[in-house]
Design an enzyme around this catalytic site. Structure first.
Site, PDB file in Angstrom:
ATOM      1  N   ASN A   1      53.141  44.811  47.530  1.00 40.90           N
ATOM      2  CA  ASN A   1      54.422  44.692  47.929  1.00 40.90           C
ATOM      3  C   ASN A   1      54.722  43.738  48.854  1.00 40.90           C
ATOM      4  OD1 ASN A   1      57.118  46.587  48.045  1.00 40.90           O
ATOM      5  ND2 ASN A   1      57.098  45.762  50.095  1.00 40.90           N
TER       6      ASN A   1
ATOM      7  N   GLU B   1      26.687  32.673  33.016  1.00 35.65           N
ATOM      8  CA  GLU B   1      25.614  32.005  33.506  1.00 35.65           C
ATOM      9  C   GLU B   1      25.702  30.659  33.230  1.00 35.65           C
ATOM     10  OE1 GLU B   1      22.119  34.380  33.387  1.00 35.65           O
ATOM     11  OE2 GLU B   1      20.937  32.514  33.715  1.00 35.65           O
TER      12      GLU B   1
ATOM     13  N   HIS C   1      22.924  36.098  36.982  1.00 38.63           N
ATOM     14  CA  HIS C   1      21.767  36.165  36.569  1.00 38.63           C
ATOM     15  C   HIS C   1      21.133  37.397  36.597  1.00 38.63           C
ATOM     16  CE1 HIS C   1      17.715  34.571  35.111  1.00 38.63           C
ATOM     17  NE2 HIS C   1      17.485  35.012  36.343  1.00 38.63           N
TER      18      HIS C   1
END
Lengths: 150, 706
Positions: free
Chosen positions: B434, B72, B50
């Site tokens: 990794n 939102e 918002h």
């Protein structure tokens, strides 16, 4: 058009570089050798807190290395924001050179690669000053040095 | 060239704020996915979206505001229980966050990022539409209405200046007695006003009641006493909403600010910007900050109150760098003065007023040290900023690879110099990827191995003397040295003989060899064999080290050791012939005097026996090619360690310890093997700083080829 150049000796020849590029001219001082760097890298010096590489122009141009005398000087020049020291036999004077006395170099005139010569100034009947193209010479030197370090 | 409605200074503020909010958004979403249902997280995400939307609107960044508006709206559905939190939902919202990041970038680049937001908006919308038609929509409770028999009483009370209020409260899921909490809420309502109706009804409540929501309608003179009373009930999140008679829904009204319940960050849901429609008008950040009852100001007034007690000065990184450079100069000068004093003392003895000079110098020296410490501290930033991107990375990767991974982050408050922080992001990213890719096994495989389905990846930082240790640790399959040998031979990095001769530890070290990757399938995540060697190179460049510890079937731990700062470090000064060199103390294990006969030749290599171990020697006079270098001229060996390898550097003299300030040798010199830079000594001369990693590498190579 007139320009001011710093004239220095290298072997039997006189060279000139634009005074605006010269940071300072130092007497020979202890130089810290950098092992395994290119052969024409004499080493590094402390220039007001900044570590500055020093190039031996004799070795760089394939001339015989000259002994250090009381006249030997380090000319510190500016290269793209960095300082570089150049060892020369002596610094003789600062002269004004009129553009119309400058001639295009012939191949044979100097020990230095023709690429690095901007022109030859005839100062008097007896005296020639070889004007160095500093940028070109320094860039080529750097490329060579970076490639040679091993 | 894009135009936005803000000045360059405002752009800085905007970008900084946007970065912060995006981080909250990302973190919140990743946490929400694992938490499933956490109202305060939902609220945090909603609020971040918002606020961002508001700032986007103010500067006229329409596309950014659009994306955030849709996000939102979706979060609003989740907030009202109309949508469940699913990985798919999080995926879409994270995509939204990525899009917003790109769009925010436009503000600094002023160039169109080329992103087409239409597909994303469509996807967000379809989720919103889907939610609206779902039966869960019924979860949104209709507002309570007073029974018809009370109409007259309500009318009279309102005429008499009283207000009609609705309380909506929810008991935390963790509560063991929700019924009791609901009873407390209703009793509080009764105490503050006339209770008209409630759901559940007071008489229905008993100890076994397991509902968690309560609604109540009441008449009261004002809302404040009720709010403070409700606020004192623990485990409860509540809203007090002013109502009109016969009104269909709650009406947000900022004049009745709500307060949070103890231990909860929520309680603001119904204040400013509760519905997508009202939030659609972007508010300026300033107006928000100053406005009453907006989520932002409420938070700022409450959560940040403590932080504001410390008084901050914002300063630029350039200024700190300049300060550090000046301190470095000071350290150099200090060393120089010490040298002068030593020279004078040698010539004139301690008498002749030199004692006073020594005293002053000692003080100057200690002040310089403190100054250096303070400036270093000022440049330190918590590693949190680097760590905070990993939850998202691990989550995305794990999902992509169908793995289940729990990321544990520890010590994110640990501080490091910002130059170091900037450099470790990439190596860390690679290590983490990794571990996720190669370390932690797929769930089935883990179950077969008798491990919990969900793997654990631990990212931890801590400080240790002058170093920071960062661990990247997994409980995965570990690295099998036998497989490392096979791979090295197959890839032609080693011949079979050489591979056999490697110890297990050395075989595991192969992972840091360029071109090495043990992934059976190139996964597109980390299996291209560029990486681990780059990780090591990057860390070594920082004067740090990386080591690996692993046990087949149990897991792998990468340990990064980093200096606190790059600019100044303690070094052991040594001499090779007349040249002085500095060896970073962080790499030095031991320094010892040797006699010529201590040096033995083993397989063509010079070695000495140190603490019962054979230590290969690198004679620096030879390596640095000094003319006249002779065998046996060296008198001291400095044992240095890099990774798991130790090597002895043979030198002529040891000069002692000194703080050195590293400086570059200049671009003219190029990369010189064994040298990482220079430093200016007390006498004004330049000493070269040894590059231990490259020297160890050289020694290792020479040993191999010998």
């Amino acid at each position: 058009m007139e320009q001011q150049v710093v004239v220095f000796q290298l072997g039997s020849e006189s060279y000139g570089i634009d005074i605006a590029r010269v940071q300072e001219i130092k007497a020979m001082s202890p130089i810290t050798a950098v092992p395994r760097a290119a052969d024409f890298i004499e080493g590094v010096i402390n220039l007001r807190g900044q570590i500055t590489p020093v190039v031996n122009l004799h070795t760089r141009f394939g001339m015989e290395k000259a002994p250090v005398t009381k006249d030997t000087r380090i000319i510190v020049v500016n290269m793209e924001g960095d300082w570089v020291g150049l060892i020369v036999d002596s610094v003789s004077e600062v002269i004004r050179i009129a553009e119309d006395t400058v001639e295009t170099p012939s191949e044979l005139v100097a020990s230095v690669d023709a690429d690095f010569i901007r022109g030859i100034a005839k100062v008097s009947e007896e005296r020639l000053v070889i004007l160095l193209d500093l940028d070109r010479m320094l860039r080529a030197t750097r490329d060579l040095a970076v490639g040679a370090a091993a | 060239m894009l135009e936005f409605d803000l000045s360059p200074e405002e752009a800085d503020v905007f970008l900084q704020e946007a970065e912060e909010l995006l981080l909250q958004l990302n973190e919140g979403l990743v946490q929400l996915e694992s938490a499933g249902d956490a109202p305060e997280l939902v609220q945090q995400i909603f609020r971040a979206a918002h606020t961002l939307k508001g700032s986007g609107g103010v500067i006229g960044h329409k596309r950014m505001a659009e994306v955030l508006h849709s996000m939102e709206t979706l979060m609003d559905r989740v907030r009202h229980g109309q949508m469940a939190v699913t990985p798919e939902l999080i995926d879409v919202l994270l995509q939204g966050a990525d899009a917003v990041r790109l769009l925010v970038g436009e503000v600094s680049s002023r160039e169109d990022c080329g992103l087409d937001t239409a597909p994303l908006l469509a996807e967000l919308k379809s989720l919103v539409d889907g939610a609206a038609s779902r039966p869960e929509a019924a979860k949104e409770k209709p507002p309570l209405e007073p029974g018809p028999e009370l109409a007259a009483e309500v009318e009279a009370a309102l005429a008499g200046g009283q207000r009609l209020l609705e309380v909506r409260a929810e008991v935390d899921a963790s509560s063991i007695a929700p019924g009791a909490r609901i009873l407390q809420v209703l009793l509080a309502v009764q105490e503050c006003g006339r209770l008209l109706a409630s759901e559940p009804k007071l008489e229905d409540l008993n100890d076994e009641w397991d509902g968690r929501a309560v609604q109540a309608l009441l008449l009261a003179d004002e809302a404040a006493p009720l709010q403070s009373l409700l606020g004192s009930i623990s485990e409860v999140t509540y809203q007090v909403i002013p109502r009109q008679v016969g009104q269909a829904g709650p009406q947000p009204d900022n004049s009745v600010p709500t307060a949070p319940a103890a231990g909860s960050d929520d309680g603001l849901a119904a204040s400013g910007g509760g519905t997508p429609e009202s939030a659609a008008q972007p508010e300026s950040p300033k107006a928000q900050a100053g406005g009453s009852g907006s989520p932002r100001s409420a938070e700022a007034g409450r959560g940040r109150a403590d932080a504001n007690q410390v008084r901050w000065v914002r300063t630029s990184v350039e200024r700190l760098d300049a300060l550090m450079n000046l301190v470095s100069e000071l350290v150099t000068d200090r060393n120089r003065l010490m040298q002068v004093r030593a020279n004078l003392t040698q010539r004139y003895g301690e008498e002749n007023g030199l004692g006073e000079l020594s005293e002053a110098l000692a003080h100057f020296s200690s002040i310089t040290d403190q100054l250096q410490d303070e400036v270093m501290r000022a440049r330190m930033v918590p590693i949190e900023n680097t760590f905070s991107k990993f939850p998202r990375v691990v989550r995305d990767l794990a999902r992509q690879l169908n793995k289940q991974i729990n990321l544990v982050i520890e010590g994110q408050e640990t501080e490091l110099d910002r130059t170091v922080i900037e450099e470790i992001g990439d190596p860390l990213m690679h290590l983490v990827r990794n571990c996720v890719d190669h370390g932690i096994e797929a769930p089935e495989e883990r179950l077969r191995a008798g491990k919990p389905e969900r793997g654990t990846l631990r990212l931890a930082a801590r400080s240790e003397e002058n170093h920071i240790i960062i661990l990247v640790e997994d409980d995965g399959a570990g690295i099998d040295p036998e497989r490392m040998r096979e791979t090295a031979v197959r890839k032609g990095l080693l011949d079979a003989d050489a591979a056999r001769q490697l110890s297990d530890a050395e075989a595991i070290e192969l992972i840091f060899r360029p071109g090495f990757s043990t992934a059976k399938v190139v996964s597109g995540v980390s299996g291209r064999g560029v990486g681990m060697d780059v990780v090591r190179t990057n860390i070594e460049r920082l004067n740090g080290s990386v080591s690996v510890h692993t046990k087949v079937g149990e897991g792998t731990r990468f340990e990064l050791k980093l200096p606190l700062t790059l600019a100044i470090f303690p070094a052991l000064m040594v001499e090779v012939f007349d040249s002085v060199y500095a060896i970073p103390l962080s790499a030095v294990e031991e320094a010892m005097h040797i006699r010529a006969e201590d040096i033995r030749t083993v397989r063509g290599r010079e070695t000495i026996i140190s603490r019962g171990k054979v230590l290969p020697i690198l004679c620096l006079d030879e390596f640095f090619a000094y003319a006249g270098a002779e065998r046996g001229a060296t008198r001291y060996v400095v044992e240095v360690r890099w990774g798991e390898t130790t090597v002895g550097l043979a030198v002529h003299r040891l000069l002692g310890r000194q703080e050195v300030v590293i400086k570059p040798l200049g671009r003219m010199i190029g990369e010189v093997p064994g040298i990482s830079g220079g430093t200016i000594m007390g006498d004004g001369r330049v000493a070269l700083i040894m590059d231990v990693p490259s020297l160890v590498k050289v020694a290792r190579q020479e040993r191999r080829s010998a």
